[in-house]
Motif scaffolding. Structure first.
Motif, PDB file in Angstrom:
ATOM      1  N   TYR A  11     -46.955 -18.984  -9.281  1.00 33.26           N
ATOM      2  CA  TYR A  11     -48.104 -19.816  -9.016  1.00 33.26           C
ATOM      3  C   TYR A  11     -48.149 -20.887 -10.117  1.00 33.26           C
ATOM      4  O   TYR A  11     -48.516 -22.015  -9.807  1.00 33.26           O
ATOM      5  CB  TYR A  11     -49.268 -19.017  -8.391  1.00 33.26           C
ATOM      6  N   GLU A  12     -48.414 -20.410 -11.232  1.00 34.89           N
ATOM      7  CA  GLU A  12     -48.938 -21.088 -12.411  1.00 34.89           C
ATOM      8  C   GLU A  12     -47.663 -22.437 -12.659  1.00 34.89           C
ATOM      9  O   GLU A  12     -48.027 -23.469 -12.989  1.00 34.89           O
ATOM     10  CB  GLU A  12     -49.015 -20.268 -13.590  1.00 34.89           C
ATOM     11  N   LEU A  13     -46.328 -21.727 -12.522  1.00 39.36           N
ATOM     12  CA  LEU A  13     -45.280 -22.830 -12.640  1.00 39.36           C
ATOM     13  C   LEU A  13     -45.255 -23.909 -11.612  1.00 39.36           C
ATOM     14  O   LEU A  13     -45.055 -25.039 -11.949  1.00 39.36           O
ATOM     15  CB  LEU A  13     -43.924 -22.207 -12.678  1.00 39.36           C
ATOM     16  N   VAL A  14     -45.665 -23.367 -10.317  1.00 41.52           N
ATOM     17  CA  VAL A  14     -45.575 -24.419  -9.203  1.00 41.52           C
ATOM     18  C   VAL A  14     -46.558 -25.316  -9.407  1.00 41.52           C
ATOM     19  O   VAL A  14     -46.770 -26.402  -8.971  1.00 41.52           O
ATOM     20  CB  VAL A  14     -45.585 -23.574  -7.901  1.00 41.52           C
ATOM     21  N   ARG A  15     -47.812 -24.544  -9.627  1.00 38.16           N
ATOM     22  CA  ARG A  15     -49.149 -25.477  -9.949  1.00 38.16           C
ATOM     23  C   ARG A  15     -48.847 -26.530 -10.979  1.00 38.16           C
ATOM     24  O   ARG A  15     -49.159 -27.756 -10.954  1.00 38.16           O
ATOM     25  CB  ARG A  15     -50.410 -24.611 -10.572  1.00 38.16           C
ATOM     26  N   ARG A  16     -48.033 -26.313 -12.018  1.00 35.27           N
ATOM     27  CA  ARG A  16     -48.137 -27.434 -13.055  1.00 35.27           C
ATOM     28  C   ARG A  16     -47.014 -28.482 -12.718  1.00 35.27           C
ATOM     29  O   ARG A  16     -47.122 -29.600 -13.039  1.00 35.27           O
ATOM     30  CB  ARG A  16     -47.336 -26.450 -14.494  1.00 35.27           C
ATOM     31  N   TYR A  17     -45.759 -27.867 -11.715  1.00 36.50           N
ATOM     32  CA  TYR A  17     -44.842 -28.834 -11.109  1.00 36.50           C
ATOM     33  C   TYR A  17     -45.808 -29.761 -10.157  1.00 36.50           C
ATOM     34  O   TYR A  17     -45.225 -30.759 -10.181  1.00 36.50           O
ATOM     35  CB  TYR A  17     -43.923 -28.004 -10.606  1.00 36.50           C
ATOM     36  N   ARG A  18     -46.319 -29.260  -9.508  1.00 43.33           N
ATOM     37  CA  ARG A  18     -47.255 -30.186  -8.504  1.00 43.33           C
ATOM     38  C   ARG A  18     -48.251 -31.273  -9.297  1.00 43.33           C
ATOM     39  O   ARG A  18     -48.370 -32.269  -8.811  1.00 43.33           O
ATOM     40  CB  ARG A  18     -48.201 -29.221  -7.529  1.00 43.33           C
ATOM     41  N   VAL A  19     -48.592 -30.632 -10.422  1.00 43.77           N
ATOM     42  CA  VAL A  19     -49.477 -31.830 -11.160  1.00 43.77           C
ATOM     43  C   VAL A  19     -48.560 -32.600 -11.735  1.00 43.77           C
ATOM     44  O   VAL A  19     -49.029 -33.984 -11.675  1.00 43.77           O
ATOM     45  CB  VAL A  19     -50.185 -31.000 -12.279  1.00 43.77           C
ATOM     46  N   ARG A  20     -47.495 -32.449 -12.195  1.00 44.38           N
ATOM     47  CA  ARG A  20     -46.600 -33.471 -12.567  1.00 44.38           C
ATOM     48  C   ARG A  20     -45.949 -34.258 -11.627  1.00 44.38           C
ATOM     49  O   ARG A  20     -45.942 -35.785 -12.024  1.00 44.38           O
ATOM     50  CB  ARG A  20     -45.268 -32.632 -13.345  1.00 44.38           C
TER      51      ARG A  20
END
Length: 372
Positions: free
Chosen positions: A342-351
């Motif tokens: 979830y943290e990796l996906v959150r960072r990817y979404r922000v990017r």
């Protein structure tokens, strides 16, 4: 809009799917290294899940885990870490059991007895959590430290009170609170094809009601808005007129009140007394379930059922020569995988959002100055 919607769906599915795949690969590797076939472990879990008795145990476990998860999630929503749910529910269950088993309670109507028992548990849980909330808002003490210490104090207090000279009785070698008679119990719900002794705890309806109130309170009330706003940004909440200290204290009280309910389904629907064999560690499982369910009432329900099924399948694994300790490994790997995914996906979404904003700004023409 269609493209963005499809992307949102894919990003939403990416975290849980990738986490489950990664957890499955890690668990398979561990099983292979220990000389156990991954297929045998999966087959044993599936076989155990198909037994009505195992399903009942899984549902009953999930009921307790869900209540613990909601108690934890209330704090999480405000960036509060109520690590003391375990101590709060055990102290609440013990004192509520002592009250419910008292002789003067037998003269009361059944509904009133059950209601008083549940309310007592909620008040005890809220009071114990309120100590940590009071220390935080008045002295700035971290709720993590205070709730951990209160867990230790609750354990010692329960051990002190669970004594034949105080609130317990001795039956053979078993020390427990006085037995709750039939009028103070909550009947179970029969499950298809399960033996008569295996019933779903009747207080599962309380867990469902708590889940609904949790959703409604957070998403449809001013209190829920203030709670989430405080968790996102205290300074912004203060600027909008929210009393942050009041919200912190109330959140801890609510979290503790729900924590007090954790032991009620087992106490009133199964054990009928508090003893040394009463389920322990449920509060810490609630933290894992809240993380798995992302603090969402539906997500936590599925996570609690998954956790309950894994716990209920332990005996089935041993019967198929699969070490039951692999379940604890699977649970830990799943939680860790979900948090990381979830943290990796959150960072990817922000990017991605930053790129979208960059493209939008880059494609916007700046109007020329008048007279240039």
């Amino acid at each position: 809009m269609g493209r963005l919607s499809a992307r949102s769906v894919l990003l939403g599915l990416a975290a849980p799917v990738s986490a489950l795949v990664f957890a499955g690969l890690i668990c398979s590797l561990i099983l292979a290294l220990t000389g156990t076939s991954p297929g045998s472990a999966v087959e044993a879990i599936v076989e155990a899940a198909q037994r009505p008795r195992t399903t009942v145990i899984a549902i009953n476990n999930a009921t307790n885990y869900y209540l613990a998860a909601v108690a934890v999630a209330i704090g999480f929503r405000m960036n509060l870490f109520n690590i003391g749910v375990d101590g709060q529910y055990r102290l609440a269950a013990m004192l509520a059991a002592a009250l419910a088993g008292a002789s003067f309670m037998e003269s009361l109507p059944s509904f009133l007895r059950v209601t008083l028992t549940i309310l007592t548990a909620m008040v005890v849980g809220a009071t114990w959590a309120g100590i940590a909330g009071f220390l935080k808002v008045t002295r700035g003490v971290s709720e993590v430290i205070s709730t951990i210490m209160l867990n230790a104090i609750a354990t010692a207090l329960v051990a002190f009170l669970l004594n034949p000279d105080r609130m317990a009785v001795l039956t053979g070698n078993d020390i427990h609170t006085p037995e709750i008679t039939e009028g103070g119990q909550v009947s179970g719900i029969p499950f298809p094809d399960a033996p008569p002794s295996a019933t779903v705890h009747g207080l599962i309806v309380v867990a469902i009601l708590v889940g609904f109130l949790y959703w409604f309170g957070l998403s449809r009330t001013r209190f829920g808005f203030d709670l989430k706003a405080t968790g996102l940004s205290e300074s912004a909440a203060v600027a909008s007129g929210v009393d942050v200290k009041r919200m912190v204290f109330l959140s801890m009280l609510l979290s503790g009140a729900v924590a007090g309910l954790v032991g009620m389904p087992e106490l009133l629907g199964g054990a009928h007394s508090y003893s040394l064999n009463f389920p322990a560690g449920v509060g810490f499982i609630g933290i894992a379930v809240a993380l798995l369910g992302r603090n969402h009432p539906i997500g936590m329900a599925f996570a609690a059922l998954l956790w309950g099924l894994l716990d209920a399948s332990a005996n089935g694994l041993e019967g198929n020569d699969v070490p039951k300790e692999i379940l604890a490994i699977m649970q830990g790997v799943v939680v860790l995988s979900v948090v990381i995914a979830y943290e990796l996906v959150r960072r990817y979404r922000v990017r991605l959002e930053q790129r979208e904003v960059g493209r939008a700004l880059g494609s916007t023409k700046v109007p020329e100055a008048v007279g240039s």
